[in-house]
Design an enzyme around this catalytic site. Structure first.
Site, short mmCIF file in Angstrom:
data_model
loop_
_atom_site.label_atom_id
_atom_site.label_comp_id
_atom_site.label_asym_id
_atom_site.label_seq_id
_atom_site.Cartn_x
_atom_site.Cartn_y
_atom_site.Cartn_z
N ALA A 95 52.35 14.07 -11.04
CA ALA A 95 53.14 13.45 -12.11
C ALA A 95 52.97 14.33 -13.34
CB ALA A 95 52.63 12.05 -12.38
N GLY A 123 51.06 13.10 -7.49
CA GLY A 123 52.37 12.58 -7.09
C GLY A 123 53.04 13.43 -6.02
N GLU A 166 51.56 12.31 -2.88
CA GLU A 166 52.11 10.96 -2.65
C GLU A 166 53.55 11.02 -2.15
OE1 GLU A 166 50.83 9.91 -6.65
OE2 GLU A 166 49.83 8.14 -5.83
N GLU A 222 43.58 12.68 -9.52
CA GLU A 222 43.74 11.79 -10.68
C GLU A 222 42.43 11.40 -11.33
OE1 GLU A 222 45.42 11.56 -7.87
OE2 GLU A 222 47.54 11.12 -8.27
N1 COA Z 1 52.02 17.97 -15.24
C1 COA Z 1 52.53 18.71 -16.24
N2 COA Z 1 52.49 20.05 -16.28
C2 COA Z 1 51.92 20.66 -15.23
C3 COA Z 1 51.36 19.98 -14.16
C4 COA Z 1 51.44 18.56 -14.18
N3 COA Z 1 50.95 17.81 -13.19
N4 COA Z 1 50.84 20.87 -13.27
C5 COA Z 1 51.08 22.08 -13.80
N5 COA Z 1 51.74 21.97 -14.97
C6 COA Z 1 52.19 23.03 -15.88
C7 COA Z 1 51.02 23.65 -16.64
O1 COA Z 1 50.70 22.88 -17.76
C8 COA Z 1 51.62 24.99 -16.98
O2 COA Z 1 52.52 24.82 -18.04
P1 COA Z 1 52.44 25.79 -19.35
O3 COA Z 1 52.75 27.16 -18.80
O4 COA Z 1 53.52 25.26 -20.25
O5 COA Z 1 51.06 25.67 -19.87
C9 COA Z 1 52.43 25.34 -15.76
O6 COA Z 1 52.71 24.10 -15.11
C10 COA Z 1 51.71 26.23 -14.78
O7 COA Z 1 50.47 25.61 -14.44
P2 COA Z 1 49.06 26.36 -14.52
O8 COA Z 1 47.99 25.33 -14.64
O9 COA Z 1 49.09 27.42 -15.56
O10 COA Z 1 49.03 27.05 -13.06
P3 COA Z 1 47.76 27.49 -12.22
O11 COA Z 1 48.30 28.29 -11.08
O12 COA Z 1 46.72 28.10 -13.08
O13 COA Z 1 47.13 26.12 -11.65
C11 COA Z 1 47.25 23.93 -10.62
C12 COA Z 1 47.85 25.37 -10.72
C13 COA Z 1 48.19 23.14 -9.72
C14 COA Z 1 45.84 24.02 -9.99
C15 COA Z 1 47.16 23.31 -12.02
O14 COA Z 1 48.41 23.46 -12.66
C16 COA Z 1 46.81 21.86 -12.03
O15 COA Z 1 45.65 21.51 -11.81
N6 COA Z 1 47.80 20.97 -12.30
C17 COA Z 1 47.57 19.55 -12.44
C18 COA Z 1 47.38 18.90 -11.09
C19 COA Z 1 47.12 17.42 -11.26
O16 COA Z 1 46.13 17.00 -11.82
N7 COA Z 1 48.05 16.62 -10.74
C20 COA Z 1 47.93 15.18 -10.77
C21 COA Z 1 48.60 14.62 -11.96
S1 COA Z 1 48.45 12.85 -11.99
#
Ligand code: COA
Length: 260
Positions: free
Chosen positions: A66, A111, A114, A134
């Protein structure tokens, strides 16, 4: 119908629905959730569509969860309302009487995991990663993760993923039964498509009632689930498709199902 945060294309009776926010790793904001609901309604409504597949856009993410920017602004009541909206859409996916396959080409977190679990089948690329992170954000999953993960992989493994927030790779997801197959990265969509074409070549009423029997039956005591199965079995016995399927077998030819 036009979409902003996803793409919807139909080729030869199969809809391909891609969440299309690659700059945010396809994170699901409220608009995307609403559009996913519209997309599945469109799949159900369009007679020229027999099934749907969900790959992500870009090369690294299926759906990275999400949208955390939106979640960070929510309070108790709007948080609950957001979860209910997402759950409703993902339940529409799960209850779709047309098959839906997740082609998981990268991160399927929160999500994203999910959404994949709400689909009927999951094909993972070798690079795919799964998780329900989460707890790291101080919340539980809100779009069905606590319920569908436990049903798919058992409570012990579900709790391990839910409580640690750890990410697992595709091989581990396959080992615990979270995905149906793991294939080389470039093969994920072709494999999903092959499986989809195999399914939509079968009797559509039989496919629809298999999906219903499994999902409705999962929440019933065994005897009631068996009763449901017998009712569907009887219902299908009154269809032209059953006669066509059995005639085709006897005549050693492919069946031509019409969904009647
Ligand atoms: N919501 C909003 N933005 C998200 C996102 C999310 N769930 N997941 C990634 N993004 C965004 C990042 O903020 C970043 O945006 P920016 O360039 O404007 O800062 C962009 O997507 C790229 O993500 P980044 O974290 O730089 O990539 P990465 O390859 O270093 O890491 C992940 C990849 C997936 C490990 C990491 O993005 C992450 O942990 N995301 C969240 C996962 C999460 O907790 N999901 C559950 C949400 S309830």
């Amino acid at each position: 119908m036009s979409f902003v945060t996803l793409t919807f294309d139909v080729t030869d009776r199969v809809a391909t629905i891609r969440v299309n926010r690659p700059e945010k790793l396809n994170a699901l904001n409220d608009e995307t959730i609403a559009e996913l609901g519209d997309a599945i309604e469109l799949v159900l409504r369009r007679e020229d569509v027999a099934g749907a597949q969900h790959p992500g856009t870009g090369t690294t993410a299926f759906v990275a969860g999400a949208d955390i920017a939106e979640l960070s602004r929510q309070g108790a009541l709007d948080g609950r309302a957001r979860a209910l909206r997402g759950q409703r859409v993902f339940s529409m996916v799960e209850r779709s009487t047309k098959p839906v396959i997740a082609a998981v080409n990268g991160f399927a977190l929160g999500g994203g995991c999910e959404l994949a679990m709400a689909c009927h089948l999951r094909i993972a690329a070798e690079r795919a990663k799964f998780g329900q992170p989460e707890v790291k954000l101080g919340i539980t999953p809100g779009y069905g993760g606590t319920q569908r993960l436990a049903r798919l992989v058992g409570t012990g493994r579900a709790l391990q993923l839910l409580l640690t927030g750890e990410m697992i790779d595709a091989a581990e997801a396959y080992r615990i039964g979270l995905v149906n197959a793991v294939v080389p990265d470039a093969e994920v969509l072709p494999t999903a498509e092959r499986m989809m074409r195999q399914i939509i070549a079968q009797g559509p009423l039989a496919v629809a009632l298999c999906i219903e029997a499994v999902h409705r039956g999962a929440d019933l005591p065994l005897d009631e689930g068996l009763e449901l199965e017998a009712a569907y079995f009887g219902l299908l016995s009154a269809t032209q498709d059953m006669h066509e399927g059995m005639s085709a077998f006897v005549e050693k030819r492919d069946a031509r199902f019409t969904g009647r």
